[in-house]
Design an enzyme around this catalytic site. Structure first.
Site, short mmCIF file in Angstrom:
data_model
loop_
_atom_site.label_atom_id
_atom_site.label_comp_id
_atom_site.label_asym_id
_atom_site.label_seq_id
_atom_site.Cartn_x
_atom_site.Cartn_y
_atom_site.Cartn_z
N ASN A 10 0.98 -1.13 0.03
CA ASN A 10 -0.01 0.04 -0.16
C ASN A 10 1.08 1.31 0.11
OD1 ASN A 10 -1.92 2.02 0.33
ND2 ASN A 10 -2.40 1.34 2.63
N TRP A 11 1.13 1.89 -1.16
CA TRP A 11 1.92 3.00 -1.20
C TRP A 11 1.42 4.10 -0.85
CZ3 TRP A 11 4.16 2.14 -6.87
CH2 TRP A 11 5.11 1.08 -6.85
N LYS A 12 0.07 4.11 -0.53
CA LYS A 12 -0.67 5.43 0.06
C LYS A 12 -0.19 6.70 -0.80
CE LYS A 12 -0.09 3.45 4.67
NZ LYS A 12 -0.04 3.66 6.05
N HIS A 96 -9.40 1.27 4.69
CA HIS A 96 -8.46 1.44 5.25
C HIS A 96 -8.57 2.68 6.39
CE1 HIS A 96 -4.23 2.69 6.36
NE2 HIS A 96 -4.07 1.47 5.99
N GLU A 98 -7.15 4.90 7.51
CA GLU A 98 -6.66 6.40 7.12
C GLU A 98 -8.04 6.84 6.39
OE1 GLU A 98 -2.88 5.81 5.16
OE2 GLU A 98 -2.35 5.25 7.15
N GLU A 168 -5.69 -4.68 10.70
CA GLU A 168 -4.50 -3.56 10.73
C GLU A 168 -5.01 -2.63 12.07
OE1 GLU A 168 -2.46 -2.41 7.03
OE2 GLU A 168 -4.14 -1.15 6.92
N GLY A 174 2.38 2.69 10.99
CA GLY A 174 3.26 3.78 10.71
C GLY A 174 3.88 4.12 11.78
N SER A 214 3.13 -1.84 10.43
CA SER A 214 4.52 -1.77 10.84
C SER A 214 5.20 -2.80 10.42
CB SER A 214 4.72 -1.22 12.35
OG SER A 214 4.43 0.19 12.54
N GLY A 235 2.90 -0.98 4.28
CA GLY A 235 2.82 0.54 3.89
C GLY A 235 4.24 0.89 3.87
N GLY A 236 4.93 1.70 4.69
CA GLY A 236 6.30 1.95 4.78
C GLY A 236 7.23 1.31 4.04
P1 PGA Z 1 2.57 0.62 7.66
O1 PGA Z 1 1.56 0.73 6.98
O2 PGA Z 1 3.19 -0.79 7.10
O3 PGA Z 1 3.65 1.63 7.24
O4 PGA Z 1 2.52 0.69 9.05
C1 PGA Z 1 0.43 -0.36 6.91
C2 PGA Z 1 -0.96 0.12 6.21
O5 PGA Z 1 -1.16 1.19 6.59
O6 PGA Z 1 -1.41 -0.51 5.51
#
Ligand code: PGA
Length: 267
Positions: A10-12, A96, A98, A168, A174, A214, A235-236
């Site tokens: 997930n590159w956001k 998600h 967010e 999640e 994050g 994370s 994500g990251g």
């Molecule tokens: P993260 O994000 O790996 O940076 O914690 C995961 C996500 O939000 O899908």
């Protein structure tokens, strides 16, 4: 039947066009597909078509990070699931945290988006997870149940082959603070039981449940070893092609082990 393993990036709201290109330049030459290990990459929507073009011939599910349930209309800023499908993308991430916390998305909204996504012939990763406050009050499982009930309200057993669930925890996203194994086991086991109840034992057993929050490449093998962890939503750590390749390899290795010893975790 051996449950597939899903590794999803997930590159956001990250990566410029040149950065997208540089990622694929590095990632694709080393990519070794494994049947049963499904790889997702979700860039921002304006890069979907380019990601599809770069991945043509490679079994990668290029995915949008959201999609609207209606096929067209006065929904400024939105993207219809059918328009996502037109780019050649095959998946969508929905609900998600967010989207839920910054943009006010609700379970009912996720459910109508999911209907549009499935109707457009796409697959979905539907996300659920609790805030720290909810966890500290001991209300994690009831919340997860409400999110699943609401977000999957309209989906039927026939759809379950195109649904993946991501657990999640909001406090792990994050933050560098991955959930602990017993916490993950408890919630994934709960989600598995819910899926079997909702879709029937066999269809519910086949739905992959991903963990996200994370995740780092070095921690992936331990996570993927758990009974009901069938994949990772990252994500990251997915922004770096070398790290993501490592995650993809861990997914492939896990699938090979599962198919070599189909026990309860592979059924
Ligand atoms: P993260 O994000 O790996 O940076 O914690 C995961 C996500 O939000 O899908």
């Amino acid at each position: 039947m051996t449950r597939k393993v899903v590794i999803a990036a997930n590159w956001k709201m990250n990566k410029s066009a040149p950065e997208v290109s540089a990622f694929f330049d590095r990632f694709l030459p080393d990519f070794e597909p494994v049947d049963g290990a499904e790889i997702w990459i979700a860039p921002v929507s304006i890069h979907l078509a380019e990601a599809v073009r770069r991945c043509s011939g490679a079994p990668v599910v290029v995915a949008a990070q959201n999609a609207h349930g209606e096929p067209r209309g006065a929904f400024t800023g939105e993207l219809a699931a059918s328009q996502v499908a037109e780019t050649g993308a095959r998946g969508v991430i929905l609900g998600h945290s967010e989207r839920r916390s910054f943009f006010g998305e609700t379970d009912a909204g996720v459910s109508s988006r999911l209907a549009g996504v499935l109707g457009a012939g796409l697959s979905a990763i539907v996300c659920a997870g609790e805030s720290l406050d909810v966890r500290e009050k001991g209300e994690t499982l009831p919340l997860i149940e409400r999110q699943l009930e609401g977000s999957l309200a309209g989906s039927r057993s026939e759809d379950s082959g195109r649904i993946r669930i991501a657990y999640e925890p909001v406090w792990a996203i994050g933050t560098g603070r991955q959930a602990e194994i017993p916490q993950i086991d408890e919630v994934h086991g709960f989600i598995r039981a819910w899926l079997r109840e909702r879709f029937g034992y066999n269809p519910g057993s086949a739905v992959p449940i991903l963990y996200g929050g994370s995740v780092r490449p070095e921690g992936a093998p331990e996570l993927l070893e758990r009974e009901d962890v069938d994949g990772l939503l990252v994500g990251g750590a997915s922004l770096d092609p070398v790290g993501f390749s490592q995650l993809v390899r861990a997914g492939g290795q896990r699938f090979r082990r599962r198919s070599a010893s189909p026990g309860p975790s592979g059924s």
